[in-house]
Scaffold this motif. Structure first.
Motif, short mmCIF file in Angstrom:
data_model
loop_
_atom_site.label_atom_id
_atom_site.label_comp_id
_atom_site.label_asym_id
_atom_site.label_seq_id
_atom_site.Cartn_x
_atom_site.Cartn_y
_atom_site.Cartn_z
N SER A 3 39.04 -19.42 82.85
CA SER A 3 38.79 -18.50 83.96
C SER A 3 40.05 -17.71 84.24
N ALA A 4 39.94 -16.79 85.21
CA ALA A 4 41.12 -16.01 85.58
C ALA A 4 42.24 -16.89 86.08
N LEU A 5 41.89 -18.04 86.69
CA LEU A 5 42.92 -18.94 87.19
C LEU A 5 43.81 -19.43 86.06
N SER A 6 43.21 -19.73 84.90
CA SER A 6 44.01 -20.27 83.79
C SER A 6 44.61 -19.16 82.93
N THR A 7 43.82 -18.15 82.57
CA THR A 7 44.28 -17.14 81.63
C THR A 7 45.26 -16.15 82.24
N VAL A 8 45.15 -15.89 83.54
CA VAL A 8 46.04 -14.94 84.21
C VAL A 8 46.90 -15.65 85.26
N GLY A 9 46.25 -16.40 86.13
CA GLY A 9 46.98 -17.01 87.25
C GLY A 9 47.99 -18.04 86.81
N LEU A 10 47.65 -18.87 85.82
CA LEU A 10 48.55 -19.94 85.40
C LEU A 10 49.85 -19.42 84.78
N PRO A 11 49.80 -18.48 83.82
CA PRO A 11 51.06 -17.94 83.30
C PRO A 11 51.89 -17.24 84.37
N ILE A 12 51.24 -16.50 85.26
CA ILE A 12 51.97 -15.83 86.34
C ILE A 12 52.61 -16.86 87.27
N ALA A 13 51.86 -17.90 87.58
CA ALA A 13 52.37 -18.95 88.46
C ALA A 13 53.60 -19.60 87.86
N LEU A 14 53.52 -19.97 86.57
CA LEU A 14 54.66 -20.59 85.92
C LEU A 14 55.84 -19.64 85.85
N GLY A 15 55.56 -18.36 85.60
CA GLY A 15 56.63 -17.36 85.56
C GLY A 15 57.35 -17.23 86.88
N ILE A 16 56.59 -17.23 87.99
CA ILE A 16 57.20 -17.15 89.32
C ILE A 16 58.07 -18.37 89.59
N ILE A 17 57.56 -19.54 89.24
CA ILE A 17 58.32 -20.77 89.48
C ILE A 17 59.62 -20.78 88.66
N SER A 173 56.28 -21.98 95.18
CA SER A 173 56.11 -22.90 94.06
C SER A 173 55.21 -24.07 94.44
N ALA A 174 55.43 -24.62 95.64
CA ALA A 174 54.61 -25.75 96.11
C ALA A 174 53.16 -25.31 96.30
N VAL A 175 52.97 -24.11 96.85
CA VAL A 175 51.61 -23.60 97.08
C VAL A 175 50.92 -23.35 95.75
N ILE A 176 51.65 -22.77 94.80
CA ILE A 176 51.08 -22.48 93.48
C ILE A 176 50.63 -23.76 92.80
N LEU A 177 51.48 -24.80 92.85
CA LEU A 177 51.11 -26.07 92.24
C LEU A 177 49.85 -26.64 92.90
N ALA A 178 49.77 -26.54 94.22
CA ALA A 178 48.60 -27.04 94.94
C ALA A 178 47.33 -26.31 94.51
N VAL A 179 47.43 -24.98 94.32
CA VAL A 179 46.28 -24.20 93.88
C VAL A 179 45.85 -24.59 92.47
N LEU A 180 46.84 -24.80 91.60
CA LEU A 180 46.54 -25.21 90.23
C LEU A 180 45.82 -26.56 90.19
N VAL A 181 46.35 -27.50 90.97
CA VAL A 181 45.73 -28.82 91.03
C VAL A 181 44.30 -28.72 91.53
N LEU A 182 44.11 -27.94 92.58
CA LEU A 182 42.77 -27.75 93.14
C LEU A 182 41.84 -27.13 92.11
#
Length: 293
Positions: A3-17, A173-182
């Motif tokens: 989904s968009a969460l994994s294909t777009v959101g996850l790389p962006i999230a890791l990049g921000i962190i 970073s904490a919020v991003i991780l929480a969203v990923l886990v969810l």
């Protein structure tokens, strides 16, 4: 989790962190190794040798299925997370040592993470399902190291901006991780109860052992208490976001990300409780005094 969460959101999230991590690093953080060689060597030995062995033993003890076993080993191979610095600061550790360890460990992980993960894939006979090829390794660490390098450049050119952004990036970073886990839990909602039963205890135990090893082994090796506190959180607080990214985007197997997601959910509470134990029972008051540079 295609989904968009994994294909777009996850790389962006890791990049921000990782960009946020770069904002806290300077070249001097790498040079500091020469001033505290014992603390650095002992901590890295715990991270690279002791923890994978402990995790492997726990995986066998709990008799995890192959993909979850690989997920645990991937988690063990992941370097320290950005939250380690925060916990070290809260409980009076040597934060400068945390930053140094994070910097060095992130570089070493280029080799150690794929090595440990591929050994786990081969041992648990998961190679018919997943593989971590060299090109994928390059892809992972491009998205890891390039944002770190960019953050370091920003800090060098705009140190005032880097200081202002430190707290917001940590919160993000904490919020991003929480969203990923969810997101992972929602994606695997039909199996959540089963996964919690299978990996809840082993991830919690791994977290506790990681934190304890990170403090006790350095103390036995003659490292100061403040440095041992820093080592404890650096070793015990893994980069769950990186583990999730490798599992979902590189290995393309959401089940492998489950240990990282469960760990990311419980780690904050266990690390906070461990900090209280450290301050009340294991650390003398002299640990609050500064460490010689």
């Amino acid at each position: 989790m295609d989904s968009a969460l994994s294909t777009v959101g996850l790389p962006i999230a890791l990049g921000i962190i990782m960009f946020g991590l770069g904002l806290s690093l300077t070249v001097d953080d790498f040079r500091r190794v020469g001033r505290h060689p014992r603390a650095v060597v002992v901590a890295l030995a715990c991270q690279l040798l002791v923890l994978p062995a402990v995790c492997f033993g726990l995986v066998l003890l709990f008799d995890l299925p192959p993909l979850l076993a690989v997920g645990m080993m991937l988690l063990a191979a992941s370097p320290g997370g950005t939250s380690a610095n925060l916990y070290s600061h809260l409980f009076r550790g040597d934060v400068a040592l945390n930053v140094t360890l994070t910097a060095i460990n992130s570089i070493i992980a280029i080799v150690s993470l794929p090595l440990i993960t591929n050994l786990a894939i081969a041992y648990f006979d998961a190679d018919n399902t997943v593989s971590l090829q060299f090109t994928k390794v390059l892809e992972v660490f491009a998205i890891v190291l390039l944002p770190v390098a960019l953050g370091m450049l920003v800090r060098a050119g705009r140190p005032d901006f880097a200081e202002r952004m430190d707290k917001p990036v940590r919160i993000a970073s904490a919020v991003i991780l929480a969203v990923l886990v969810l997101g992972i839990l929602v994606d695997q909602r039909e199996n959540v109860a089963d996964y919690a039963a299978r990996v809840g205890a082993v991830t919690a135990l791994f977290c506790v052992i990681s934190l304890a090893v990170g403090f006790l082994v350095p103390r036995w090796a003659g490292v100061t208490e403040r440095q041992a506190i820093a080592s404890s959180f650096e070793i015990g607080v893994h980069n769950a976001t990186l583990a999730i990214y490798v599992a979902v985007e590189v290995l393309e197997e959401t089940e492998i990300s489950v240990p990282g997601a469960v760990y990311g959910l419980i780690m904050f509470f266990i690390a906070a409780a461990w900090g209280v134990v450290l301050r009340r029972f294991l650390v003398r008051e002299t640990a609050s005094s500064p460490v010689d540079a």
